[in-house]
Design a protein around this motif. Structure first.
Motif, PDB file in Angstrom:
ATOM      1  N   SER A 330     -39.368  -2.663  -2.697  1.00 11.11           N
ATOM      2  CA  SER A 330     -40.311  -2.005  -1.788  1.00 11.11           C
ATOM      3  C   SER A 330     -41.501  -2.916  -1.473  1.00 11.11           C
ATOM      4  CB  SER A 330     -40.811  -0.685  -2.397  1.00 11.11           C
ATOM      5  OG  SER A 330     -39.742   0.229  -2.544  1.00 11.11           O
ATOM      6  N   ASN A 335     -37.484   0.076   2.428  1.00 11.30           N
ATOM      7  CA  ASN A 335     -37.811   1.505   2.513  1.00 11.30           C
ATOM      8  C   ASN A 335     -36.895   2.246   1.543  1.00 11.30           C
ATOM      9  OD1 ASN A 335     -38.359   4.120   3.171  1.00 11.30           O
ATOM     10  ND2 ASN A 335     -37.807   3.962   5.336  1.00 11.30           N
ATOM     11  N   THR A 337     -36.580   5.369  -1.479  1.00 10.35           N
ATOM     12  CA  THR A 337     -37.109   6.566  -2.125  1.00 10.35           C
ATOM     13  C   THR A 337     -36.272   6.845  -3.369  1.00 10.35           C
ATOM     14  OG1 THR A 337     -37.714   7.466   0.032  1.00 10.35           O
ATOM     15  CG2 THR A 337     -37.680   8.998  -1.825  1.00 10.35           C
TER      16      THR A 337
END
Length: 338
Positions: A330, A335, A337
């Motif tokens: 990151s 990107n 999560t």
């Protein structure tokens, strides 16, 4: 271009431990010249094994004619978990051993209770005192029917190492199927062991009175090979990964092909090609025991998916705490999560 693959560390370490079972020299070729394998060689020397392994060489000769010590102290075992695997061979060959419990591990809890339960099933008396495992089977180990509650590569290998000199037949059920287990079985069989069923969930070991020596070529490191394959895919290159075996990397090859990478089997290894003008396709991955997607290639594949055109989902099922690379990716602009 082309890049050669080293011998597998995860196989070499268990093959080194196997030298304790052999009354004649065990010679390993394609030995990976790593801190861990050198460290294991030093531990074997402390137990009385004659080790000849010149610096920078890929040939290691080990001769355990006389085992002078059956104690693997904390200062040695805490530095590397794999050194715990001398317990089974010492117990099988000498009838007793005192080995420190391994230290903690950066990728989560990896307890050794399955190893110890397997030895108890073979008739060993085991006591844990002050961080040491004290194991004894003064009349020798006996064959046993062992059903592992979950798949464990380490417990499968360690039980095999002990069972080859046990009296009678040992059956391992729900055994791990990794290629490194097959490599260990092939080497042990060349030394006189009688192991069948490796590569399947049921392994049978008919105990023998003693093992001789052999010369054995360490299997190519599938994690190193897979890492090179992913690197070639990421850069849009055309690379021959010498020594890589398609049968060891089936799950990775499937994922690479889904992503739009060309994978071709050649006599010397695997050729990886990708058109750098075309974006990779996203692929969802779950880590699983072999022959599923290897947990040790999960971080590399995540990095590859960072440059794919779309969203990928990666699920880690083997080890907790194995997404520590995600924040670092990151920081580079990915990107992700978790």
């Amino acid at each position: 271009g082309k890049i050669p693959v080293s011998g597998a560390k995860n196989s070499a370490l268990k093959l080194q431990a196997a030298s304790l079972l052999c009354e004649e020299p065990l010679v390993l070729t394609s030995m990976p010249n790593l801190a861990d394998t050198r460290f294991m060689a030093d531990l074997l020397k402390s137990l009385g094994v004659e080790v000849e392994w010149p610096k920078g060489e890929a040939l290691c000769r080990m001769h355990a004619a006389n085992i002078s010590s059956t104690i693997a102290p904390y200062d040695l075992v805490r530095k590397m978990r794999a050194t715990f695997n001398v317990l089974g061979p010492l117990l099988a060959r000498v009838g007793h051993a005192t080995v420190s419990l391994p230290g903690g591990c950066a990728i989560g809890a990896r307890p050794v209770d399955l190893h110890l339960k397997a030895f108890e099933a073979m008739g060993a008396d085991i006591v844990i005192e002050e961080g040491y495992v004290k194991a004894a089977a003064l009349r020798g180990l006996k064959g046993a029917h062992i059903v592992f509650p979950f798949v464990s590569v380490g417990a499968t290998e360690h039980a095999m190492l002990a069972a080859v000199l046990a009296h009678g037949e040992t059956i391992l059920e729900n055994a791990a199927c990794e290629p490194e287990i097959g490599d260990l079985a092939i080497c042990l069989n060349a030394c006189g062991a009688r192991i069948s069923g490796y590569g399947t969930p049921t392994i049978r070991i008919e105990g023998v009175a003693k093992l001789t020596g052999t010369r054995h070529d360490v299997i190519a490191d599938r994690i190193e090979a897979g890492t090179f394959c992913i690197a070639a895919a990421a850069t849009g290159g055309n690379v021959l990964v010498e020594g890589a075996r398609a049968e060891d990397l089936g799950a990775l090859i499937d994922c690479l092909q889904q992503a739009g990478v060309t994978v071709e089997t050649e006599t010397k290894g695997l050729r990886i090609k990708r058109d750098p003008t075309k974006r990779l396709k996203p692929v969802d991955v779950q880590t699983q025991p072999h022959p599923g997607f290897p947990t040790d290639l999960q971080a590399q594949f995540m990095a590859l998916m960072c440059i794919a055109d779309g969203t990928s989902t990666i699920r880690e099922n083997i080890f907790e705490n194995r997404f520590m690379h995600a924040p670092e990716l990151s920081r580079l602009g990915a990107n992700i999560t978790v």
